[in-house]
Design a protein around this motif. Structure first.
Motif, mmCIF file in Angstrom:
data_model
loop_
_atom_site.group_PDB
_atom_site.id
_atom_site.type_symbol
_atom_site.label_atom_id
_atom_site.label_comp_id
_atom_site.label_asym_id
_atom_site.label_seq_id
_atom_site.Cartn_x
_atom_site.Cartn_y
_atom_site.Cartn_z
ATOM 1 N N ASN A 52 0.860 -1.196 0.000
ATOM 2 C CA ASN A 52 0.000 0.000 0.000
ATOM 3 C C ASN A 52 0.889 1.238 0.000
ATOM 4 O O ASN A 52 0.828 2.063 0.904
ATOM 5 C CB ASN A 52 -0.951 -0.011 1.201
ATOM 6 C CG ASN A 52 -0.225 -0.112 2.539
ATOM 7 O OD1 ASN A 52 0.914 -0.595 2.607
ATOM 8 N ND2 ASN A 52 -0.859 0.338 3.598
ATOM 9 N N ASP A 54 0.771 3.800 -1.578
ATOM 10 C CA ASP A 54 0.071 5.085 -1.649
ATOM 11 C C ASP A 54 -0.325 5.560 -0.246
ATOM 12 O O ASP A 54 -0.821 6.664 -0.084
ATOM 13 C CB ASP A 54 -1.158 4.979 -2.560
ATOM 14 C CG ASP A 54 -2.042 3.788 -2.223
ATOM 15 O OD1 ASP A 54 -1.578 2.879 -1.476
ATOM 16 O OD2 ASP A 54 -3.191 3.752 -2.677
ATOM 17 N N GLU A 55 -0.094 4.706 0.772
ATOM 18 C CA GLU A 55 -0.427 5.088 2.152
ATOM 19 C C GLU A 55 0.798 5.138 3.070
ATOM 20 O O GLU A 55 0.942 6.026 3.902
ATOM 21 C CB GLU A 55 -1.441 4.084 2.731
ATOM 22 C CG GLU A 55 -2.769 4.102 2.002
ATOM 23 C CD GLU A 55 -3.674 2.942 2.391
ATOM 24 O OE1 GLU A 55 -4.865 2.996 2.030
ATOM 25 O OE2 GLU A 55 -3.214 1.983 3.034
ATOM 26 N N VAL A 56 1.658 4.134 2.881
ATOM 27 C CA VAL A 56 2.849 4.013 3.722
ATOM 28 C C VAL A 56 4.007 3.636 2.813
ATOM 29 O O VAL A 56 3.835 2.808 1.924
ATOM 30 C CB VAL A 56 2.676 2.858 4.755
ATOM 31 C CG1 VAL A 56 3.875 2.777 5.668
ATOM 32 C CG2 VAL A 56 1.406 3.013 5.544
ATOM 33 N N ARG A 84 4.732 7.705 6.633
ATOM 34 C CA ARG A 84 3.324 7.696 6.243
ATOM 35 C C ARG A 84 3.102 8.649 5.069
ATOM 36 O O ARG A 84 3.630 9.761 5.062
ATOM 37 C CB ARG A 84 2.449 8.134 7.412
ATOM 38 C CG ARG A 84 2.231 7.046 8.424
ATOM 39 C CD ARG A 84 1.987 7.632 9.808
ATOM 40 N NE ARG A 84 2.544 6.724 10.804
ATOM 41 C CZ ARG A 84 1.866 5.707 11.315
ATOM 42 N NH1 ARG A 84 0.612 5.488 10.972
ATOM 43 N NH2 ARG A 84 2.440 4.899 12.174
ATOM 44 N N THR A 86 -0.250 8.926 3.935
ATOM 45 C CA THR A 86 -1.526 9.479 4.400
ATOM 46 C C THR A 86 -1.528 9.420 5.925
ATOM 47 O O THR A 86 -0.998 8.475 6.516
ATOM 48 C CB THR A 86 -2.720 8.654 3.858
ATOM 49 O OG1 THR A 86 -2.538 7.283 4.244
ATOM 50 C CG2 THR A 86 -2.802 8.731 2.346
ATOM 51 N N ASP A 88 -3.804 8.890 8.100
ATOM 52 C CA ASP A 88 -4.609 7.890 8.802
ATOM 53 C C ASP A 88 -4.185 6.447 8.498
ATOM 54 O O ASP A 88 -4.897 5.517 8.819
ATOM 55 C CB ASP A 88 -6.087 8.090 8.464
ATOM 56 C CG ASP A 88 -6.298 8.148 6.961
ATOM 57 O OD1 ASP A 88 -5.282 8.100 6.213
ATOM 58 O OD2 ASP A 88 -7.461 8.238 6.522
ATOM 59 N N ALA A 89 -3.016 6.274 7.873
ATOM 60 C CA ALA A 89 -2.579 4.913 7.536
ATOM 61 C C ALA A 89 -2.462 4.068 8.809
ATOM 62 O O ALA A 89 -1.762 4.449 9.737
ATOM 63 C CB ALA A 89 -1.248 4.960 6.816
ATOM 64 N N ASP A 90 -3.157 2.938 8.862
ATOM 65 C CA ASP A 90 -3.085 2.112 10.064
ATOM 66 C C ASP A 90 -2.664 0.677 9.739
ATOM 67 O O ASP A 90 -2.890 -0.251 10.499
ATOM 68 C CB ASP A 90 -4.429 2.113 10.801
ATOM 69 C CG ASP A 90 -5.558 1.634 9.912
ATOM 70 O OD1 ASP A 90 -5.280 1.270 8.733
ATOM 71 O OD2 ASP A 90 -6.712 1.610 10.366
ATOM 72 N N LEU A 92 0.493 -1.581 7.410
ATOM 73 C CA LEU A 92 1.629 -1.658 6.481
ATOM 74 C C LEU A 92 1.484 -2.976 5.729
ATOM 75 O O LEU A 92 1.454 -4.041 6.355
ATOM 76 C CB LEU A 92 2.952 -1.624 7.253
ATOM 77 C CG LEU A 92 4.223 -1.914 6.453
ATOM 78 C CD1 LEU A 92 4.474 -0.859 5.375
ATOM 79 C CD2 LEU A 92 5.433 -1.998 7.392
#
Ligand code: BES
Ligand code: ZN
Length: 639
Positions: A52, A54-56, A84, A86, A88-90, A92
């Protein structure tokens, strides 16, 4: 015929030039985080990864590994730092394939947050298994205890008997395209760059090497490596064996098993001049040392551009420097590919086409136009064949289709040679005095970034085409990038030397000469002319085994030590049903694992009524082949 694409249309209309196609799209502030100007909007365009990104994004990988030759595994800990994308990335999400994950621990600010309940998806045959690690708000590091599989496609474990020295085992990796994930859990996409470090424990007296600064052994017997420049995962590399070193100059040298060390250092003695030529054209070499390692013959490629340490097949050591374009190629990747990287394998031509172009420019600089044009002509012959054999027309576009099934489909001569020829076309249209500085600026402006085809087109427009609008039309450009086959604007490499070869073999085959003229002329032929002669037999239909026998008696092809010539000869022997070459072909297939040769040889055997013989030889040869080659040939022979 041209297809109008909205993206290109806007590019040529002179706006929307900042289209954020690439992972390294221009900086834009996300609405949620106006106070953090470094945040980028990242679109995920690589479908061959679960990551991901695009988030992490992973920023650093540290490996602490035992290299265990008994179990044929790498065993230890991967520590991953990330940032990060974004807020709110929760989670990996990492790529893994055939890895045994033992535990995952998460950290914040260097303090343990505990063992975490990760999940793993069911295995996909191509992509492997996603490792999903839940993150707290503060987590900034994860420690993964893991072990590789003895079957890992990215690692070949050779027994002592499979080495030249016969005394010690050998290990080498091949991460490109999707096999870094069989070596370590990571974000296995060319869109993400990370620095890396490693601590390796190997049995005495073996030497471990990586695509990094080569670490000396410390007091604990451990070897420490650092790669301070951020690289994409496919450039992670390791080799371990009874390996010796010979310097060529103060920052270039050769690693190899003893038996071939001297010969390799001699064969590649012009690498410093290649580096100079590259630097003169495209700016400084940015990676510190540049070493070469000659691997065992099962290495499935001609070369692999692992940073600071290109991996090479021993079949390049021909004794006459005739195959050193592969070194020029791998070195050129230090600019095209390693510095400026395709953001997904759909854009592989940005790596391989640019590199093939630069390779040829460097060859011209060192050896002159005659050799450079012969290499262009041989490549063009290959490209035309590859286009004819393409599974579907979309696979002959430079920009490869979204539904491409495997990155293997990206590494055909289309990316390499159609790609290079697109740049030859641009060079011809704009002239070297404009095109060379343009390309130099492209490498400089995009250094350590991932780029898309669309990024290149807008860069081309902004930096070259806008001020020289008459040099090419949109339709011409689109035909190259988004159209099938070879555009009619392609350069036609005219080699006088090759034309003469064609005339000589043609008149002999037509019975218009007794062959004395060719025999005389051939005394001055280089490997390239021999290759052209052998390949051009295809143009005369079925030349027949009698003619092949005469050629073999006259020129002793069977058993030749030049692997390229041997390959070209065996292809003709198979097609022409020339049996006396078969014993030697078997020997070749048993001792050479380079995919470029053996995939086509097995394919030709199958297509020419020799499937059974091919199966028998393959049954014997398969255990010695690299896992990548095994998968490919299993497929060719329908295993
Ligand atoms: N990066 C490639 C090798 C590669 C391609 C590895 C695809 C994994 C997947 C390397 O730079 C290369 O192109 N090697 C060529 C040599 C070149 C002169 C065309 C080869 O191996 O033949
Ligand atoms: Zn390449």
């Amino acid at each position: 015929m041209t297809i109008l694409r909205p993206a290109i249309f806007t590019i040529f209309a002179g706006f929307a030039l900042t289209a954020c196609q690439g992972a390294e799209a221009p900086v834009e502030q996300s609405k949620a985080a106006v106070s953090e100007p470094t945040k980028r909007i990242i679109t995920k365009d690589d479908k061959f990864t679960y990551a991901n990104y695009d988030e992490v994004r992973v920023t650093h990988l540290d490996l602490n590994l035992d290299v265990n030759f008994d179990a044929k595994v790498l065993d230890g800990i991967a520590t991953i730092d990330f940032e990060r994308v974004t807020d709110d990335a929760d989670m990996l999400v990492l790529d893994t394939k055939d890895l045994l994950i033992k535990s995952v621990r998460i950290f914040a600010d260097g303090k343990p947050e505990g063992v975490t309940d990760y999940t793993m998806d069911a295995a996909d045959k191509v992509l492997g298994e996603a490792l999903r690690i839940p993150l707290t708000d503060k987590t900034d590091q994860v420690l993964i205890s893991y072990r590789t599989s003895p079957k890992a496609e990215g690692l070949q474990w050779l027994s002592p008997a499979q080495t030249a020295g016969k005394k010690y085992p050998y290990l080498f990796s091949q991460a490109q395209a999707l096999n870094a994930r069989t070596m370590a859990p990571l974000q296995d996409t060319p869109a993400v760059r990370m620095t890396y470090s490693a601590t390796l424990r190997v049995p005495d007296p073996l030497l471990p090497l990586m695509s990094a600064s080569q670490g000396a052994k410390d007091e604990n017997g451990e070897h420490r490596f650092e790669m301070p420049q951020p690289i994409p995962s496919y450039l992670l590399a390791i080799a371990v064996g009874d390996i010796k070193f010979k310097p060529i100059n103060d920052h270039i040298g050769v690693y190899a098993e003893e038996y071939i060390l001297e010969a390799a250092a001699e064969e590649f003695s012009e690498t410093p001049q290649m580096e100079e030529a590259n630097t003169k054209l495209y700016g400084p070499y940015r990676w510190g040392r540049y070493d070469l390692i000659v691997l065992p013959p099962s290495f499935p490629f001609g070369g692999m551009e692992n940073p600071r340490l290109s991996f090479l097949t021993p079949t390049l050591v021909a004794g006459d420097k005739s195959l050193t374009n592969v070194v020029a190629h791998e070195l050129a990747h230090s600019w095209s590919g390693n510095l400026v990287t395709n953001s997904s394998w759909r854009d592989a031509w940005l790596n391989e086409g640019f590199t093939s172009y630069v390779e040829n420019r460097v060859m011209e600089e060192l050896y002159g136009e005659r050799r450079a044009v012969m290499e262009q002509a041989l490549d063009m012959e290959g490209l035309k064949r590859a286009i004819g054999e393409a599974k579907r027309p979309e696979l002959t576009h430079l920009k490869l289709p979204e539904d491409m099934e495997h990155p293997d489909d990206a590494f055909t001569l289309v990316s390499y040679i159609k790609g290079a020829n697109f740049l030859f076309f641009l060079e011809d249209r704009f002239g070297r005095e404009k095109f060379d500085p343009f390309l130099k600026a492209w490498f400089n402006d995009n250094a350590f970034k991932a780029v898309t085809t669309e990024d290149f087109i807008s860069y081309l427009h902004e930096n070259l085409h806008k001020d020289n609008p008459d040099a090419l039309t949109r339709a011409e450009l689109e035909a190259w990038v988004y159209g099938p086959g070879l555009p009619e604007t392609a350069r036609n490499p005219e080699s006088d030397a090759f034309n003469e070869v064609t005339r000589l073999i043609g008149t002999w085959l037509a019975g218009d000469s007794n062959g004395d003229e060719m025999l005389e002329a051939s005394k001055k032929w280089s490997t390239h002319e021999w290759l052209h002669m052998l390949n051009s037999l295809d143009d005369f239909g079925d030349v027949g085994s009698e003619n092949l026998a005469v050629l073999d008696e006259t020129y002793s092809f069977t058993g030749t030590q030049n692997a390229e010539t041997a390959f070209a000869w065996y292809m003709q022997a198979i097609k022409g049903g020339y049996e006396p070459a078969m014993a030697d072909l078997e020997n070749f297939l048993m001792t050479v694992g380079r995919g470029k040769f053996i995939y086509r040889l097995y394919g030709a055997l199958k297509d020419n009524g020799k499937a059974e013989w091919a199966d028998e030889v393959y049954a014997k040869a398969r255990p010695g082949y690299h896992p990548i080659a095994q998968r490919r040939i299993d497929d060719i022979l329908n295993k």
